[in-house]
Design a protein around this motif. Structure first.
Motif, PDB file in Angstrom:
ATOM      1  N   GLU A 169      22.226  25.293 -18.507  1.00  0.00           N
ATOM      2  CA  GLU A 169      22.139  26.576 -17.820  1.00  0.00           C
ATOM      3  C   GLU A 169      21.624  27.685 -18.733  1.00  0.00           C
ATOM      4  N   THR A 170      21.913  27.594 -20.013  1.00  0.00           N
ATOM      5  CA  THR A 170      21.448  28.627 -20.945  1.00  0.00           C
ATOM      6  C   THR A 170      20.071  28.329 -21.519  1.00  0.00           C
ATOM      7  N   GLY A 171      19.490  27.188 -21.143  1.00  0.00           N
ATOM      8  CA  GLY A 171      18.157  26.852 -21.621  1.00  0.00           C
ATOM      9  C   GLY A 171      18.132  26.151 -22.965  1.00  0.00           C
ATOM     10  N   ARG A 172      19.293  25.835 -23.525  1.00  0.00           N
ATOM     11  CA  ARG A 172      19.328  25.156 -24.824  1.00  0.00           C
ATOM     12  C   ARG A 172      19.027  23.668 -24.688  1.00  0.00           C
ATOM     13  N   SER A 173      19.147  23.144 -23.470  1.00  0.00           N
ATOM     14  CA  SER A 173      18.857  21.735 -23.230  1.00  0.00           C
ATOM     15  C   SER A 173      18.074  21.619 -21.929  1.00  0.00           C
ATOM     16  N   ARG A 174      17.047  20.776 -21.920  1.00  0.00           N
ATOM     17  CA  ARG A 174      16.266  20.576 -20.700  1.00  0.00           C
ATOM     18  C   ARG A 174      16.830  19.388 -19.935  1.00  0.00           C
ATOM     19  N   PRO A 175      17.168  19.558 -18.659  1.00  0.00           N
ATOM     20  CA  PRO A 175      17.753  18.449 -17.893  1.00  0.00           C
ATOM     21  C   PRO A 175      16.698  17.420 -17.522  1.00  0.00           C
ATOM     22  N   GLY A 176      17.075  16.160 -17.561  1.00  0.00           N
ATOM     23  CA  GLY A 176      16.205  15.106 -17.084  1.00  0.00           C
ATOM     24  C   GLY A 176      16.162  15.093 -15.575  1.00  0.00           C
ATOM     25  N   PRO A 177      15.206  14.372 -14.991  1.00  0.00           N
ATOM     26  CA  PRO A 177      15.088  14.370 -13.522  1.00  0.00           C
ATOM     27  C   PRO A 177      16.316  13.801 -12.827  1.00  0.00           C
ATOM     28  N   GLU A 178      16.967  12.810 -13.462  1.00  0.00           N
ATOM     29  CA  GLU A 178      18.160  12.230 -12.835  1.00  0.00           C
ATOM     30  C   GLU A 178      19.288  13.251 -12.738  1.00  0.00           C
ATOM     31  N   LEU A 179      19.471  14.026 -13.804  1.00  0.00           N
ATOM     32  CA  LEU A 179      20.513  15.039 -13.786  1.00  0.00           C
ATOM     33  C   LEU A 179      20.186  16.132 -12.765  1.00  0.00           C
ATOM     34  N   VAL A 180      18.934  16.533 -12.715  1.00  0.00           N
ATOM     35  CA  VAL A 180      18.533  17.549 -11.738  1.00  0.00           C
ATOM     36  C   VAL A 180      18.870  17.083 -10.329  1.00  0.00           C
ATOM     37  N   MET A 181      18.565  15.817 -10.034  1.00  0.00           N
ATOM     38  CA  MET A 181      18.819  15.311  -8.687  1.00  0.00           C
ATOM     39  C   MET A 181      20.317  15.232  -8.389  1.00  0.00           C
ATOM     40  N   ARG A 182      21.124  14.842  -9.370  1.00  0.00           N
ATOM     41  CA  ARG A 182      22.572  14.797  -9.161  1.00  0.00           C
ATOM     42  C   ARG A 182      23.123  16.195  -8.910  1.00  0.00           C
ATOM     43  N   VAL A 183      22.664  17.148  -9.697  1.00  0.00           N
ATOM     44  CA  VAL A 183      23.105  18.529  -9.530  1.00  0.00           C
ATOM     45  C   VAL A 183      22.727  19.048  -8.140  1.00  0.00           C
ATOM     46  N   CYS A 184      21.491  18.777  -7.732  1.00  0.00           N
ATOM     47  CA  CYS A 184      21.015  19.269  -6.436  1.00  0.00           C
ATOM     48  C   CYS A 184      21.792  18.636  -5.280  1.00  0.00           C
ATOM     49  N   GLU A 185      22.108  17.349  -5.414  1.00  0.00           N
ATOM     50  CA  GLU A 185      22.903  16.695  -4.379  1.00  0.00           C
ATOM     51  C   GLU A 185      24.279  17.330  -4.285  1.00  0.00           C
ATOM     52  N   ARG A 186      24.893  17.560  -5.437  1.00  0.00           N
ATOM     53  CA  ARG A 186      26.244  18.138  -5.450  1.00  0.00           C
ATOM     54  C   ARG A 186      26.238  19.549  -4.882  1.00  0.00           C
ATOM     55  N   LEU A 187      25.199  20.303  -5.150  1.00  0.00           N
ATOM     56  CA  LEU A 187      25.128  21.692  -4.714  1.00  0.00           C
ATOM     57  C   LEU A 187      24.471  21.847  -3.349  1.00  0.00           C
ATOM     58  N   GLU A 188      24.027  20.741  -2.762  1.00  0.00           N
ATOM     59  CA  GLU A 188      23.365  20.765  -1.460  1.00  0.00           C
ATOM     60  C   GLU A 188      22.191  21.743  -1.463  1.00  0.00           C
ATOM     61  N   VAL A 189      21.374  21.637  -2.481  1.00  0.00           N
ATOM     62  CA  VAL A 189      20.192  22.489  -2.597  1.00  0.00           C
ATOM     63  C   VAL A 189      19.127  21.993  -1.611  1.00  0.00           C
ATOM     64  N   PRO A 190      18.523  22.880  -0.811  1.00  0.00           N
ATOM     65  CA  PRO A 190      17.449  22.449   0.092  1.00  0.00           C
ATOM     66  C   PRO A 190      16.308  21.782  -0.674  1.00  0.00           C
ATOM     67  N   LEU A 191      15.613  20.855  -0.014  1.00  0.00           N
ATOM     68  CA  LEU A 191      14.583  20.063  -0.687  1.00  0.00           C
ATOM     69  C   LEU A 191      13.520  20.920  -1.354  1.00  0.00           C
ATOM     70  N   ARG A 192      13.103  21.993  -0.686  1.00  0.00           N
ATOM     71  CA  ARG A 192      12.065  22.853  -1.249  1.00  0.00           C
ATOM     72  C   ARG A 192      12.490  23.397  -2.622  1.00  0.00           C
ATOM     73  N   PHE A 193      13.747  23.781  -2.728  1.00  0.00           N
ATOM     74  CA  PHE A 193      14.230  24.372  -3.966  1.00  0.00           C
ATOM     75  C   PHE A 193      14.563  23.305  -5.002  1.00  0.00           C
ATOM     76  N   ARG A 194      14.817  22.074  -4.557  1.00  0.00           N
ATOM     77  CA  ARG A 194      14.966  20.983  -5.517  1.00  0.00           C
ATOM     78  C   ARG A 194      13.652  20.755  -6.260  1.00  0.00           C
ATOM     79  N   ASN A 195      12.558  20.798  -5.525  1.00  0.00           N
ATOM     80  CA  ASN A 195      11.255  20.671  -6.167  1.00  0.00           C
ATOM     81  C   ASN A 195      11.041  21.781  -7.190  1.00  0.00           C
ATOM     82  N   ASP A 196      11.477  23.000  -6.853  1.00  0.00           N
ATOM     83  CA  ASP A 196      11.331  24.126  -7.780  1.00  0.00           C
ATOM     84  C   ASP A 196      12.068  23.859  -9.088  1.00  0.00           C
TER      85      ASP A 196
END
Length: 273
Positions: free
Chosen positions: A47-74
């Motif tokens: 969250e502070t930018g000290r580490s870049r998340p991998g695509p797998e982590l991004v997808m897990r986070v988005c699933e947990r947060l119910e982020v709309p697909l458009r914003f997952r791509n962002d």
């Protein structure tokens, strides 16, 4: 209240976007970390930018947060990864099955009105039943792109014919506010502010009401409807995920009888011709 966030990954880092959605969902870093099976320390670094998340982590986070697909791509793009979801036009051959499904649903709902809308309540398609609802609306409001919420609440639209306008306004604005809370979409925020500025007041449905009806004065008499919303299950395309079908059903026997008689009359006129 939701903080609108435009779909602009070039101006937001992945960590900032994740923090935004976590805040919108009222989760702590610890709660999100547990749900995504990572340490709170690692999530903090992301969250502070000290580490870049991998695509797998991004997808897990988005699933947990119910982020709309458009914003997952962002978020994926902001993290330096390829988007996971396509965005197709309904006219594309690959979307034929979706377009045909929409047509079947719209036609199958006749003689009652139904309309397909996008994420900003823009009219994508509608059946012939919608003509009775929009009769008498200003031509400018019916020019594409048509926004169905603007059409219903604008003083030159349906509003003068809505018998329970304060209740209907309250219902529409509350629903739009919930959608804004879920998406943080800046265009929805602008639409909400516009609609709030229209006259008509707001009110709540009477106690013990089952739902808020749309009570509309027409040349044939007062019609009363309630609506349902249909969306596609498990969409993997941004366009499909953002489509919704608003179907109107008779809220009383008189409305159902009038519309059924109307379609029978139209069929008889066609046969005689």
């Amino acid at each position: 209240m939701a903080t609108p966030l435009a779909s602009t990954p070039t101006r937001h880092g992945a960590g900032e976007l994740i923090r935004h959605w976590r805040t919108q969902r009222h989760l702590t870093q610890q709660e999100l970390a547990i749900g995504c099976r990572v340490s709170a320390r690692h999530l903090s670094f992301v969250e502070t930018g000290r580490s870049r998340p991998g695509p797998e982590l991004v997808m897990r986070v988005c699933e947990r947060l119910e982020v709309p697909l458009r914003f997952r791509n962002d978020i994926l793009l902001a993290a330096g990864h390829a988007p996971a979801y396509g965005e197709s036009e309904l006219s594309e051959p690959s979307m034929r099955v979706v377009s045909e499904a929409l047509i079947r649903i719209l036609d199958g709902h006749l003689p009652f009105p139904a309309v397909v809308v996008d994420r900003h309540w823009g009219m994508v398609d509608a059946n012939a039943g919608i003509d009775r609802l929009v009769a008498g609306c200003a031509a400018a409001l019916l020019e594409p792109p048509v926004n169905v919420l603007r059409l219903s609440l604008h003083p030159d639209g349906m509003a003068p014919r809505i018998r329970n306008l304060p209740q209907w306004r309250g219902h529409v604005l509350s629903r739009l506010e919930h959608q804004l809370q879920a998406t943080g979409d800046i265009e929805l925020a602008a639409l909400r502010d516009e609609l709030r500025g229209y006259p008509g007041g707001t009110d709540h449905a009477p106690p013990h009401s089952l739902m808020v009806p749309l009570r509309l004065a027409t040349e044939a008499g007062e019609l009363s409807f309630f609506s349902t919303t249909t969306v596609f299950g498990t969409p993997m395309d941004v366009t499909v995920a953002e489509l919704a079908i608003e179907s109107f059903f008779p809220a009383d026997a008189a409305t159902g009888d009038l519309l059924r008689d109307n379609i029978k009359h139209s069929l008889n006129m066609s046969d005689s011709g």
